[in-house]
Scaffold this active site. Structure first.
Site, PDB file in Angstrom:
ATOM      1  N   ARG A  47       0.835  -1.199   0.000  1.00  0.00           N
ATOM      2  CA  ARG A  47       0.000   0.000   0.000  1.00  0.00           C
ATOM      3  C   ARG A  47       0.872   1.253   0.000  1.00  0.00           C
ATOM      4  O   ARG A  47       0.614   2.197  -0.724  1.00  0.00           O
ATOM      5  CB  ARG A  47      -0.857  -0.014   1.265  1.00  0.00           C
ATOM      6  CG  ARG A  47      -2.320   0.233   1.017  1.00  0.00           C
ATOM      7  CD  ARG A  47      -2.926   0.588   2.346  1.00  0.00           C
ATOM      8  NE  ARG A  47      -3.783  -0.455   2.869  1.00  0.00           N
ATOM      9  CZ  ARG A  47      -5.104  -0.442   2.743  1.00  0.00           C
ATOM     10  NH1 ARG A  47      -5.694   0.517   2.071  1.00  0.00           N
ATOM     11  NH2 ARG A  47      -5.823  -1.380   3.291  1.00  0.00           N
ATOM     12  N   ILE A 138       3.075 -24.358  12.831  1.00  0.00           N
ATOM     13  CA  ILE A 138       2.702 -25.782  13.013  1.00  0.00           C
ATOM     14  C   ILE A 138       2.005 -26.288  11.747  1.00  0.00           C
ATOM     15  O   ILE A 138       1.019 -25.686  11.307  1.00  0.00           O
ATOM     16  CB  ILE A 138       1.742 -25.969  14.216  1.00  0.00           C
ATOM     17  CG1 ILE A 138       2.345 -25.382  15.483  1.00  0.00           C
ATOM     18  CG2 ILE A 138       1.408 -27.441  14.396  1.00  0.00           C
ATOM     19  CD1 ILE A 138       1.424 -25.457  16.701  1.00  0.00           C
ATOM     20  N   GLU A 192      -1.857  -9.286  16.125  1.00  0.00           N
ATOM     21  CA  GLU A 192      -2.267  -8.786  14.816  1.00  0.00           C
ATOM     22  C   GLU A 192      -2.153  -7.261  14.824  1.00  0.00           C
ATOM     23  O   GLU A 192      -2.095  -6.638  15.883  1.00  0.00           O
ATOM     24  CB  GLU A 192      -3.729  -9.170  14.554  1.00  0.00           C
ATOM     25  CG  GLU A 192      -3.969 -10.659  14.476  1.00  0.00           C
ATOM     26  CD  GLU A 192      -3.249 -11.305  13.312  1.00  0.00           C
ATOM     27  OE1 GLU A 192      -3.502 -10.942  12.164  1.00  0.00           O
ATOM     28  OE2 GLU A 192      -2.412 -12.181  13.560  1.00  0.00           O
ATOM     29  N   ASP A 203      -9.518 -14.104  16.471  1.00  0.00           N
ATOM     30  CA  ASP A 203      -8.419 -14.687  15.689  1.00  0.00           C
ATOM     31  C   ASP A 203      -8.423 -16.214  15.881  1.00  0.00           C
ATOM     32  O   ASP A 203      -8.351 -16.977  14.913  1.00  0.00           O
ATOM     33  CB  ASP A 203      -7.080 -14.077  16.135  1.00  0.00           C
ATOM     34  CG  ASP A 203      -5.905 -14.725  15.442  1.00  0.00           C
ATOM     35  OD1 ASP A 203      -5.570 -14.312  14.331  1.00  0.00           O
ATOM     36  OD2 ASP A 203      -5.327 -15.681  16.009  1.00  0.00           O
ATOM     37  N   LYS A 207      -9.483 -19.447  13.186  1.00  0.00           N
ATOM     38  CA  LYS A 207      -8.680 -20.676  13.018  1.00  0.00           C
ATOM     39  C   LYS A 207      -9.532 -21.908  13.350  1.00  0.00           C
ATOM     40  O   LYS A 207      -9.439 -22.939  12.677  1.00  0.00           O
ATOM     41  CB  LYS A 207      -7.443 -20.615  13.922  1.00  0.00           C
ATOM     42  CG  LYS A 207      -6.475 -19.509  13.515  1.00  0.00           C
ATOM     43  CD  LYS A 207      -5.419 -19.298  14.587  1.00  0.00           C
ATOM     44  CE  LYS A 207      -4.548 -18.100  14.284  1.00  0.00           C
ATOM     45  NZ  LYS A 207      -3.725 -17.675  15.419  1.00  0.00           N
TER      46      LYS A 207
HETATM   47  N1  HSE Z   1      -1.881 -12.938  16.145  1.00  0.00           N
HETATM   48  C1  HSE Z   1      -1.833 -14.327  15.875  1.00  0.00           C
HETATM   49  C2  HSE Z   1      -1.558 -15.069  17.180  1.00  0.00           C
HETATM   50  C3  HSE Z   1      -0.756 -14.609  14.867  1.00  0.00           C
HETATM   51  O1  HSE Z   1      -1.264 -14.401  18.163  1.00  0.00           O
HETATM   52  O2  HSE Z   1      -1.670 -16.278  17.241  1.00  0.00           O
HETATM   53  C4  HSE Z   1      -0.936 -15.874  14.147  1.00  0.00           C
HETATM   54  O3  HSE Z   1      -2.203 -16.005  13.625  1.00  0.00           O
END
Ligand code: HSE
Length: 430
Positions: A47, A138, A192, A203, A207
């Site tokens: 950007r 991982i 993040e 977050d 996942k």
């Molecule tokens: N911010 C994420 C964490 C980084 O702390 O796990 C990896 O996704």
């Protein structure tokens, strides 16, 4: 060895993007030997090229236009590391439609738009690779996709946010305040760009959605999972947990309920017994336990965040794509009709830790016990530490296995008692 190098368009040169560039250079020879192709990052889109960066941007190949990556016919593959969901969605969609393979580390993108993107990938006949989207370094995605392909996955339980695990570990071991520990995690590059998603549990939830979807062959909608972060964890709860022989962790739980076929997906701060292996996973490390019907219990441990570990996963995907680019083998996601129903969180069952601040008067404990008893929720243990404050007391209860819905309902009633001074703290014990 193929004479033609693999040309990569890299979108994003933040912490992970720079790590991918640096480490491909570092291990260029090894990667060429192992993949049979030279891996060349031939264009990088950012950007703001002027932004100060820890690792210098190779300015001769920089553009600010994402479309340039997609429209360049020499580029074979797009590596999407810009984060966010709007621009990233457009980029991945256009890349697939232009016949390019895609590597992404963007968990929010897949959790929110995975269903749509894999349909586009299917139509385009091009794969999406996403090892870096879950648990940093991982290799859990390829493990579930490939190594455990013969198993019905019965559960996936893990510590899948490095930032939260780092914060909880520092609060536990160094007695830091939440804010101090968060600042450390940010300074170390684990959180993040917007750490809200780390600490509010989303977050980890993104996942968990990816792992659930991969395990059960259907995209779990974001609004059907239950998510709670670590913002309200106090040092005193960590101390009470310690006194009871437990450690507080942010846990992602994905579980198949065999009888109903429903899938439970949730992220919650939870108490883990100190003799359980997950309680010894500290700092930024992640660990994921996968239980398959054939393999039994497996455990995967490693750095869940950080530049080098995460770039290791991105490079693994690039290498995988490089080897398979002329002989594509699926899109990276296989849907099937065996599962599809999610379990409402109210139906999920566990033991619980409950801390309540009350007026220190006779009969208080009896009122609380009555509310729990009326809902058939059994008490496992009670602690009421003696302190100098004669008016108030903390009562810490641990509760037997019960449905979350029943416990929340009881908690609502307990909160209405005149003798209760705070919003009670409820944590699961896994
Ligand atoms: N911010 C994420 C964490 C980084 O702390 O796990 C990896 O996704």
């Amino acid at each position: 060895m193929s004479a033609t190098p693999l040309q990569i368009g890299l979108a994003g040169f933040g912490n992970v993007g720079a790590g991918v560039y640096k480490n491909i250079e570092k291990n260029r020879h090894l990667l060429r030997e192992r993949t049979g192709r030279d891996l060349i990052i031939s264009r990088i889109a950012v950007r703001d090229p002027q932004k100060a960066r820890a690792f210098a941007l190779p300015s001769d190949i920089v553009t600010t236009d994402l479309d340039e990556l997609v429209s360049d016919p020499d580029i074979d593959m797009i590596v999407e590391l810009i984060g966010g969901t709007s621009r990233a969605f457009e980029l991945v969609k256009k890349a697939l439609e232009s016949g390019k393979s895609v590597v992404t580390g963007n968990k929010a993108l897949l959790a929110e738009h995975g269903k749509e993107l894999f349909a586009i990938a299917e139509k385009a006949g091009k794969p999406i690779y996403y090892e870096a989207a879950v648990a940093g370094g991982i290799p859990i995605i390829k493990t579930v996709q490939e190594s455990l392909v013969g198993n019905h996955i019965q559960s996936v339980v893990g510590i899948i946010n490095g930032t939260c695990n780092y914060i909880l570990t520092r609060m536990t071991e160094a007695g830091l305040d939440y804010e101090e520990a968060l600042k450390e995690a940010k300074d170390l590059g684990y959180a993040e760009a917007d750490p809200t998603l780390d600490i509010n549990g989303w977050d980890a939830a993104h996942k968990a959605i990816i792992l659930a979807s991969l395990s059960y062959g259907c995209w779990m909608p974001c609004d059907e999972i239950y998510v709670e972060g670590i913002e309200n964890i106090k040092r005193e709860d960590i101390a009470f947990a310690e006194a009871l022989g437990y450690t507080v962790k942010l846990l992602g739980v994905i579980q198949l309920h065999e009888e109903s076929g429903a899938i439970e997906v949730r992220v919650q701060p939870s108490l883990i017994a100190n003799d359980h292996i997950l309680s010894s996973v500290k700092g930024v490390f992640n660990a994921i336990m996968v239980h398959g019907d054939i393999v039994g219990e497996t455990l995967f441990y490693g750095s869940g965040a950080g530049q080098d570990p995460t770039s290791s996963s991105v490079i693994a995907d690039i290498a995988d794509a490089a080897s398979r680019i002329d002989a594509p083998n699926g899109t990276g996601f296989v849907t099937h009709g065996l599962y599809g129903k999610s379990l409402p969180v109210e139906e999920s069952v566990s033991k619980y830790y409950l801390r309540i601040e009350v007026d220190d008067k006779p009969g208080v404990l009896a009122k609380i016990a009555t509310i729990l008893g009326e809902r058939e929720i059994g008490i496992l243990s009670v602690i009421q530490p003696e302190d100098d404050d004669e008016e108030h007391a903390s009562i810490v209860l641990t509760l037997h296995y019960a449905k979350y819905g029943a416990v929340c309902e009881a908690l609502g009633k307990i909160s209405e008692l005149n003798c209760v001074r705070n919003t009670p703290v409820l944590l699961r014990m896994e």
